[in-house]
Enzyme design. Structure first.
Site, PDB file in Angstrom:
ATOM      1  N   GLY A 234      67.356  27.653  88.909  1.00 59.79           N
ATOM      2  CA  GLY A 234      67.309  27.403  87.321  1.00 59.79           C
ATOM      3  C   GLY A 234      67.170  29.001  86.777  1.00 59.79           C
ATOM      4  N   SER A 235      66.595  29.006  85.706  1.00 57.98           N
ATOM      5  CA  SER A 235      66.617  30.218  84.966  1.00 57.98           C
ATOM      6  C   SER A 235      65.460  30.991  85.643  1.00 57.98           C
ATOM      7  CB  SER A 235      66.200  30.178  83.390  1.00 57.98           C
ATOM      8  OG  SER A 235      64.799  29.499  83.298  1.00 57.98           O
ATOM      9  N   GLY A 239      62.005  30.159  87.229  1.00 56.80           N
ATOM     10  CA  GLY A 239      61.417  30.839  88.464  1.00 56.80           C
ATOM     11  C   GLY A 239      60.233  31.384  88.626  1.00 56.80           C
ATOM     12  N   GLU A 256      66.246  30.126  93.405  1.00 52.23           N
ATOM     13  CA  GLU A 256      68.003  30.710  93.201  1.00 52.23           C
ATOM     14  C   GLU A 256      67.816  30.656  91.597  1.00 52.23           C
ATOM     15  OE1 GLU A 256      69.979  31.477  95.198  1.00 52.23           O
ATOM     16  OE2 GLU A 256      69.434  30.836  97.036  1.00 52.23           O
TER      17      GLU A 256
END
Length: 500
Positions: A234-235, A239, A256
């Site tokens: 995600g963003s 994270g 990721e």
């Protein structure tokens, strides 16, 4: 050709499902219409799922790895048999063109094939011991329940990247999909459950589970001490939250996150190749890939001839209902995505940028369809250094390769990068230690389109995680060093003496 409840119901029924109902509305980005709903799992639900996952792990970890691989093989075959239907559901759920929806399911099939082979190669090392009569070895064991948190733009492939490897490594999995794309998750879960039931007693109940919800649900999953690994896509903002929460309890995290990817177009480049690679890079998936091209760094000598061709390609791109094969781009996921795009373009305009395209255009129903934007920037600043999940490419001139590499590396994220050049020295410099600082560095292809055979992930604010190929399986296992003394003496390492 607008999607409707009947369209979705027809596909879901193939997986033995009905359209879900609940307080959280589900809408198709294809035309913006509501097609169902779901209820978020509460804290007790998450705790119960985590406990059942822990129980399943205790059974699954002692099943031989090749046998675990057989379950994944059968799941891959089930995906093959339902590729068409699941690919269409991906399109209805997240709005990507049907060819991309089908390609996403193919990624799932590919990673299953990869994981099956891997199930017979989970090897460690035999290490020379300095002590006579001793053997030292390094082995890998199943880690524990794995929480997989996925984003809307690849609603099923990213789960498969993680789940296929986690399962052959001996772990159970819990999947929390994006609240924007739960339908594909429901279908995949139903398909997996069917395969697991047919597999027999070796596949424990609750080996792979699904939990629907919002950020609160995801946070509860991250905080649960039974989740040994949190794999989150995600963003960067998401994270940071996940990474900090996992670190508080010393859990592993595989992150990721965002990308602000650049392509360099050198004077020697094959311009036709570069045009195709750059066009797909920033317009494919309507700019909603973490590997989408955001920054285009073009040598000054070819800027005025190359960038107009990119502008022309964006202006004539076929955009519309993503189920129509004639269309190469579908909608943005929702109105919030368009608002972010509009704000980014306004910021660029305020900095003196020249903007081509970027306007909202007509599409089916209330779907959010936009013309890709090509933005000529006077300098790399402002929105050019932020990731906007939309089809925007910022174009900038450069004079020397070192300058272009520095511009590439100036982004806070470090996911994907590429260069188009026919100069061997430039190509090698780009992928060398002093070249691109990204996890992916391509030559004469674009930033998008990773294969499962290579490790996928990036550096800096991209999170440092790696999924799929190479030795990424090790993220899903724990390492153990063992020393066996088969002699009749007990010498100590480093010459230490201890004699009673």
């Amino acid at each position: 050709m607008n999607p409707s409840k009947n369209d979705v119901d027809r596909v879901l029924s193939i997986f033995g499902l009905n359209i879900p109902e609940g307080r959280n509305l589900i809408s198709s980005p294809v035309d913006g219409m509501d097609i169902g709903g779901f209820n978020s799992a509460g804290l007790p639900d998450v705790a119960d799922i985590a406990q059942r996952s822990q129980s399943a792990f205790a059974q699954w970890r002692i099943i031989p790895a090749p046998r675990r691989g057989e379950l994944v093989r059968r799941f891959g075959e089930a995906l093959r048999s339902r590729k068409t239907e699941l690919g269409l559901l991906v399109t209805l759920d997240c709005g990507k063109p049907l060819s991309e929806g089908l390609g996403e399911v193919q990624e799932m099939i590919d990673i299953c094939d990869f994981a099956v082979g891997l199930s017979r190669q989970l090897h460690g090392l035999t290490i020379a011991s300095e002590r006579p009569g001793h053997r030292m070895s390094e082995t890998w064991h199943p880690l524990g329940p794995v929480a997989i948190i996925t984003a809307f733009n690849f609603p099923v492939a990213v789960w498969a990247w993680n789940a296929a490897l986690a399962l052959v490594c001996g772990n159970s999995v819990v999947w929390k999909p994006s609240e924007k794309t739960p339908l594909t998750a429901l279908a995949v879960q139903a398909l997996f459950d069917r395969v697991a039931r047919d597999f027999g007693p070796d596949a424990p109940r609750d080996l792979a589970q699904l939990v629907l919800g919002d950020a609160t649900t995801g946070a509860a999953l991250v905080d649960d001490p039974r989740m040994a690994l949190i794999s989150a896509t995600g963003s960067t903002a998401m994270g940071r939250t996940v990474g900090q929460a996992a670190a508080k309890r010393f859990a592993r995290s595989l992150l990721e996150l965002g990308g602000n990817n650049a392509t360099i177009v050198a004077p020697s480049a094959d311009m036709e190749l570069a045009l195709t690679g750059c066009a797909f890079g920033f317009m494919g998936t309507t700019g909603q890939r973490c590997t989408s091209l955001r920054r285009l760094l073009v040598h000054r000598s070819v800027f005025d001839s190359f960038v107009p061709r990119i502008i022309s390609a964006a202006a004539r791109l076929p955009i519309g209902d993503p189920r129509d094969p004639a269309n190469l781009a579908g909608p943005l996921i929702d109105g919030a995505a368009y608002a972010a795009m509009r704000d980014a373009l306004a910021d660029a305009r305020a900095l003196g940028a020249t903007i081509h395209g970027g306007e909202r255009i007509a599409g089916p129903g209330q779907g959010v369809y936009v013309r890709p934007a090509v933005v000529e920037m006077p300098a790399q600043t402002g929105p050019m250094l932020r990731e906007t999940f939309a089809p925007i490419v910022y174009c900038l001139r450069y004079d020397e390769l070192d300058e272009a590499i520095a511009l590439n590396n100036a982004a806070a994220q470090g996911l994907s990068s590429s260069i188009f050049t026919n100069d061997l020295r430039e190509a090698e410099a780009f992928v060398a230690a002093a070249g691109s600082d990204c996890g992916i560095a391509n030559v004469n292809i674009g930033t998008s389109g990773a294969e499962i055979g290579g490790a996928f992930g990036g550096e800096k604010e991209t999170g440092g995680g790696r999924e799929s190929g190479s030795d990424s399986w090790r993220a899903y296992m724990r390492r153990q060093t063992s020393t066996v003394n088969y002699s009749r003496a007990l010498p100590l390492a480093q010459g230490v003496r201890f004699e009673l």
